[in-house]
Write a protein that holds these residues in place. Structure first.
Motif, mmCIF file in Angstrom:
data_model
loop_
_atom_site.group_PDB
_atom_site.id
_atom_site.type_symbol
_atom_site.label_atom_id
_atom_site.label_comp_id
_atom_site.label_asym_id
_atom_site.label_seq_id
_atom_site.Cartn_x
_atom_site.Cartn_y
_atom_site.Cartn_z
ATOM 1 N N ALA A 17 51.420 16.302 -40.736
ATOM 2 C CA ALA A 17 51.075 14.972 -40.272
ATOM 3 C C ALA A 17 49.663 14.435 -40.596
ATOM 4 N N GLY B 201 63.204 11.727 -35.126
ATOM 5 C CA GLY B 201 64.189 12.650 -35.848
ATOM 6 C C GLY B 201 65.541 12.664 -35.383
ATOM 7 N N TYR C 89 56.922 19.991 -47.883
ATOM 8 C CA TYR C 89 56.819 18.783 -46.606
ATOM 9 C C TYR C 89 55.444 18.611 -46.335
ATOM 10 N N TYR D 222 56.225 17.123 -41.396
ATOM 11 C CA TYR D 222 57.429 16.114 -41.281
ATOM 12 C C TYR D 222 58.305 16.416 -42.313
ATOM 13 N N THR D 223 59.514 16.955 -41.762
ATOM 14 C CA THR D 223 60.799 17.352 -42.099
ATOM 15 C C THR D 223 61.828 16.332 -42.448
ATOM 16 N N GLY D 224 61.710 15.262 -41.443
ATOM 17 C CA GLY D 224 62.809 14.292 -41.520
ATOM 18 C C GLY D 224 63.878 14.194 -40.513
ATOM 19 N N TYR E 36 55.157 15.025 -34.173
ATOM 20 C CA TYR E 36 56.513 14.849 -34.616
ATOM 21 C C TYR E 36 57.473 15.462 -33.378
ATOM 22 N N LYS F 18 50.811 19.447 -48.269
ATOM 23 C CA LYS F 18 52.235 19.643 -48.473
ATOM 24 C C LYS F 18 52.559 21.035 -48.667
ATOM 25 N N TYR G 42 54.209 19.879 -36.363
ATOM 26 C CA TYR G 42 53.037 19.226 -37.188
ATOM 27 C C TYR G 42 53.402 19.007 -38.827
ATOM 28 N N ASP H 153 65.286 16.698 -36.798
ATOM 29 C CA ASP H 153 64.909 17.717 -35.863
ATOM 30 C C ASP H 153 65.507 19.027 -36.061
ATOM 31 N N ASP I 130 56.239 23.700 -36.604
ATOM 32 C CA ASP I 130 57.089 22.731 -37.031
ATOM 33 C C ASP I 130 56.873 21.367 -36.581
ATOM 34 N N VAL J 156 57.632 9.638 -35.641
ATOM 35 C CA VAL J 156 58.752 9.743 -36.415
ATOM 36 C C VAL J 156 59.912 10.002 -35.385
#
Length: 112
Positions: free
Chosen positions: A37, A18, A34, A100-102, A79, A63, A98, A104, A96, A16
């Protein structure tokens, strides 16, 4: 991050990129969940670090909600490397790196 923090299938997780800062209350206030991974089963701990007790392990493709975030032990995951830990329930944290929040950095308010 130590090998005990997660269990990974041989299939590699997606990388990803970030970027950016975000409004603090975005995730939990909107009911956003969220994804963990792909190919990872992540340990849920009682605090923001691998020395805290494991309370459960998330299944593949889980999620999660993020109610707040807290700095803690620095962890490397699919990530990136981060010291942020996500509070997903009362007294339950996941690294965090691990999730995916999209982005940083913080995507939810800081935990008290």
């Amino acid at each position: 991050m130590s090998a005990e923090e997660n269990t990974r299938e041989p299939a590699a997780a997606a990388a990803v990129d970030g970027a950016g800062e975000v409004a603090a209350a975005e995730g939990a206030a909107t009911g956003t969940r969220y994804p963990i991974a792909p190919g990872y089963r992540v340990n849920v701990r009682t605090g923001p670090g691998t020395s805290y007790r494991i309370v459960r392990t998330l299944p593949y493709d889980q999620k999660i909600p993020i109610y707040c975030q807290k700095p803690g032990e620095r962890v490397t995951g699919p990530y990136g490397t981060s010291n942020l830990w996500d509070n997903i329930a009362n007294g339950q944290f996941v690294a965090d790196a691990y999730v995916y929040t999209g982005r940083d950095g913080y995507i939810a308010p800081r935990c008290d």
